[in-house]
Design a protein around this motif. Sequence first.
Motif, PDB file in Angstrom:
ATOM      1  N   GLU A  98       0.817  -1.204   0.000  1.00 29.26           N
ATOM      2  CA  GLU A  98       0.000   0.000   0.000  1.00 29.26           C
ATOM      3  C   GLU A  98       0.857   1.262   0.000  1.00 29.26           C
ATOM      4  N   ILE A 126      17.603  -5.571  12.483  1.00 29.37           N
ATOM      5  CA  ILE A 126      17.182  -6.959  12.289  1.00 29.37           C
ATOM      6  C   ILE A 126      16.904  -7.622  13.639  1.00 29.37           C
ATOM      7  N   GLU A 184      15.686  -6.262  16.109  1.00 29.38           N
ATOM      8  CA  GLU A 184      14.380  -5.775  16.540  1.00 29.38           C
ATOM      9  C   GLU A 184      13.251  -6.550  15.858  1.00 29.38           C
ATOM     10  N   GLY A 185      13.598  -7.435  14.949  1.00 26.83           N
ATOM     11  CA  GLY A 185      12.574  -8.198  14.246  1.00 26.83           C
ATOM     12  C   GLY A 185      12.068  -7.502  13.002  1.00 26.83           C
ATOM     13  N   ILE A 186      12.783  -6.474  12.569  1.00 22.43           N
ATOM     14  CA  ILE A 186      12.338  -5.725  11.385  1.00 22.43           C
ATOM     15  C   ILE A 186      13.110  -6.210  10.165  1.00 22.43           C
ATOM     16  N   ILE A 187      12.384  -6.632   9.129  1.00 20.44           N
ATOM     17  CA  ILE A 187      13.024  -6.952   7.850  1.00 20.44           C
ATOM     18  C   ILE A 187      12.581  -5.871   6.873  1.00 20.44           C
ATOM     19  N   ASP A 189       7.989  -1.045   3.661  1.00 16.96           N
ATOM     20  CA  ASP A 189       6.766  -1.011   2.851  1.00 16.96           C
ATOM     21  C   ASP A 189       5.684  -1.843   3.521  1.00 16.96           C
ATOM     22  N   GLY A 190       4.454  -1.601   3.114  1.00 17.69           N
ATOM     23  CA  GLY A 190       3.309  -2.283   3.725  1.00 17.69           C
ATOM     24  C   GLY A 190       2.200  -1.284   3.959  1.00 17.69           C
ATOM     25  N   PRO A 191       1.265  -1.616   4.852  1.00 15.01           N
ATOM     26  CA  PRO A 191       0.201  -0.658   5.154  1.00 15.01           C
ATOM     27  C   PRO A 191       0.780   0.584   5.818  1.00 15.01           C
ATOM     28  N   ALA A 202       0.008   2.100   8.415  1.00 19.91           N
ATOM     29  CA  ALA A 202       0.166   1.949   9.865  1.00 19.91           C
ATOM     30  C   ALA A 202       1.491   1.271  10.192  1.00 19.91           C
ATOM     31  N   GLU A 203       1.870   0.306   9.364  1.00 25.04           N
ATOM     32  CA  GLU A 203       3.119  -0.417   9.606  1.00 25.04           C
ATOM     33  C   GLU A 203       4.326   0.473   9.322  1.00 25.04           C
ATOM     34  N   HIS A 226       4.847   3.107  11.931  1.00 26.31           N
ATOM     35  CA  HIS A 226       5.332   2.522  13.181  1.00 26.31           C
ATOM     36  C   HIS A 226       6.822   2.170  13.061  1.00 26.31           C
ATOM     37  N   LEU A 227       7.179   1.488  11.980  1.00 24.95           N
ATOM     38  CA  LEU A 227       8.541   0.965  11.873  1.00 24.95           C
ATOM     39  C   LEU A 227       9.568   2.030  11.528  1.00 24.95           C
TER      40      LEU A 227
END
Lengths: 497, 391
Positions: free
Chosen positions: A230, A253, A255-258, A294-296, A298-299, A302-303
């Motif tokens: 989106e 990474i 932090e769990g973020i790709i 990338d993504g919605p 909201a994501e 946040h990221l």
Amino acid sequence: MSLVMPEPDQAVLGRRDAIVAALQAIVPGEGVISDPDALRPYESDALTAYRQPPMVVVLPERVEQVAAILAWCHGEGVKVVPRGSGTSLSGGALPLADGVLLGMSRFNRILDIDYADRIVVAQPGVTNLAITRAVEEAGFYYAPDPSSQIACSIGGNVAENSGGVHCLKYGLTTNNVLGVELVTMEGEVLRLGGRQLDPAGLDLLGVIVGSEGLLGVVTEVTVRILPRPETARAVLLGFPSVESAGQCVADVIAEGIIPAGMELMDRAAVHAAEAFVQVGYPLDVEALLIVELDGPAAECDHLIEAVAAIARANGAGTARVSRDEAERLAFWAGRKAAFPAMGSLAPDYLCMDGTIPRRRLPEVLRRMQQLSDAHGLAVVNVFHAGDGNLHPLILFDTNQPGQLETAEAFGNDILRLCVEVGGVLTGEHGVGVEKRDLMPAMFGEVDLAHQQRVKCAFDPMLLLNPGKVFPTLHRCAELGRMHVHHGQLPHPDLPRF
Amino acid sequence: MASLRPTTPAELAEAVGAAAASGGRLEIRGGASKAAIGAPREAAILDMRGFTGVVDYDPAELVLTVRAGTPLAEIERMVARQGQMLAFEPWDHGNLFGWPEGRATIGGVIAAGVAGPRRLTAGGARDHLLGFKAVSGRGEAFVGGAKVVKNVTGYDLPKLMAGSWGRLAAIHELSLKVLPRPRMQATMVLEGLEDAAAHAAMARAMGCHAEVSAAAHLPAAVNDGRALTLLRLHGFEPSVTARCAVLPGLLSEHGPVGLMETGEADALWRGIRDVEPLADAETLWRVSVPPAGGCTVAATLAPHGARWFFDWAGGLVWAAFDGDAAVIRGAAERAGGHAMLVRASEAMRAVVSFQHPRAAGVMALERRVRRAFDPTGVFETGRYLDEADAD
Ligand SMILES: Cc1cc2nc3c(=O)[nH]c(=O)nc-3n(C[C@H](O)[C@H](O)[C@H](O)COP(=O)(O)OP(=O)(O)OC[C@H]3O[C@@H](n4cnc5c(N)ncnc54)[C@H](O)[C@@H]3O)c2cc1C
């Protein structure tokens, strides 16, 4: 040039007219090119340091023609080099003096789009970007995005297992291809994979992808497509040291973020790019990191804040989040201009492509600088930071005697360094002729023999794209028998190049 | 049955080399959780459980290197402690064959290409095997791939090794790509859909921005009379919440879309992964087709008293079907895919190959590739039923 290719077969060269005539019988009209001037555009791919006009070029349009050409060449013992768009950076499509160059550019149609199954079936000459163009109206795209995507062909992508800046999150070509139609050197048409996820037997498709045109000619490709995210947002991060930038990547990474993309440029690359496109990169940094999410919405919102915070904790002086699409594209414009920007620094550059474990980055950059001093040539670094894929650009001038050779030697030293720290010779550009002779730095004789026997299973006469990837041309019969004792090869007399 | 249990690569090479030289046959085995797949056979066992433990694990590099005999469960616990996972959702076949869980080894999981619901979007075992060390049927130790996440140096032998069912080489060390474990998981559910409507709903969901990571449909017949279509989303909390909110509107024509309670959802997904809805099936098939084809396969099986459910948005059909293999294999082929016989009586397994036969040309090529790694057929144990034409 220091490259040695297989000795041309004089008997084949002597039969050139007959070979041209045979090909014309298979592909009538404009499909066979034999005039020396017309052959010139085909004499190299994007690794232009190496050039060799082919004996003849043939441009088939249908799979039956490909099968007939290969079967005929197989019967006559004539070598064949497949070619897509000729953007290979490793010389994979470099012609042979006694070889037929099989151009796939006329295979340029998209055959099927299926949104319910989320796949596209394309002929191999369709460009990477054309696949996305064909489905974007419906909100889809094809994820692997090599920088060359307006030009490179999907068949070439399959052969090279190409990547792009988004491949940490979305995978390389191999993770996005479901099936191919392949013609073997013997002229047999096979279907490997399909539109489903798993193969029925051995994963032969898996080994075709990345086989650099040595195992068969791809005549159809089925790829997965994805809904376009989106939104996308990027953040530009400037660091006082390469170490702190590298630590930031590791922390993101952890932090769990790709991220969709994570690109690092060193000081020289930042300065060159900024001088070239003026996008407002900070110049007081040792390393610049572009992170894209990338993504919605909201994501991303946040990221992107999370990434900026991690960066600041690692000492980032600059942390600019893109406010709109124009600014996001501006952040990328500099990175994308990094290669052309080299033109303002030196007449020529060699682009290397090793991958390293990310934790070794500071050490590798330090030692690369020492190598640069030793060879007397400058090096500029751009880096797919998320997956550890380095693109050192070695600057030189071909017109200065000896500089090409020095640049090649420097490049080889860099790649050996990548292997030494636990990495590999090539992350996405392929071995081709460029890294062929370095293969023993990464693989032992026995390892290479196991790979070469796969080649023999597909092409026992070694007629398809010989002289690429493997440093030694073993006859298949020898490989079948070969046993290595105490590291001694039984056939020291075999041609090595 | 004779059993060899090497503990070093040199011993492994010695064992395979000696067997090959004497015309012997070896079945490479991890935890034996899948031993009942394939034809009954009598080969000496090459037990890989002498190779255990972690070789290298740096979570920030996203790469884990382990020895092949390490139990899957142990690896999953270890990566979970670092907030990571094996994204292809591998699972233990022990359940299916009435054995205690925890026997499956990572080597066996990779060699059988095992993957769960997330395979739909995260890729399969093949996509997560970066490199390996092995001994081929020639009795020679060799390596393929590497220990970094991005590599195109030489042929991609890891792809060939994943899913090769022990026919090429005995893998003793593997490098796997690991990924961060999602912070949050949510499952949206539709109730009461027929297969065709469920397929349409899943296709719709997979084609939108919701980034659905797994999609399955349990028909009423396998779920206590309650047909459920499940859509799983994962990620960071704000993102998952926003994406879940997309689905009710998008799928409104199929009825209300609700958020499923986490405990119930986790149990259902686990059941889907482990094929629990068909746990009592005598003959169990696994059909891999393009997603839209799942429905047509089921429709062909319906008149034969079969039961089934769908994973991978319809592209994976698990079917309890006791009829003629040709019926289900024909249906799979017409849908563009293939059918694997996972569980069956010994009598059936003795005559029906567990792998779907491929086109003649592909079979011949596979055979040449196998002979490249295993010239004497030391790994041809009789399990595959195509050994006869394996020369
Ligand atoms: C400016 C620039 C930027 C680039 N950026 C990237 C990048 O970001 N990421 C990346 O991975 N690569 C990149 N590349 C490299 C290159 O674009 C890719 O390797 C691409 O996939 C090559 O495609 P091609 O159609 O040009 O193939 P070619 O160069 O024509 O051929 C490449 C190899 O594929 C074989 N081949 C081609 N078609 C077939 C077929 N139908 N069947 C069998 N074998 C075939 C050839 O024999 C050859 O070995 C870049 C190149 C340039 C010039």
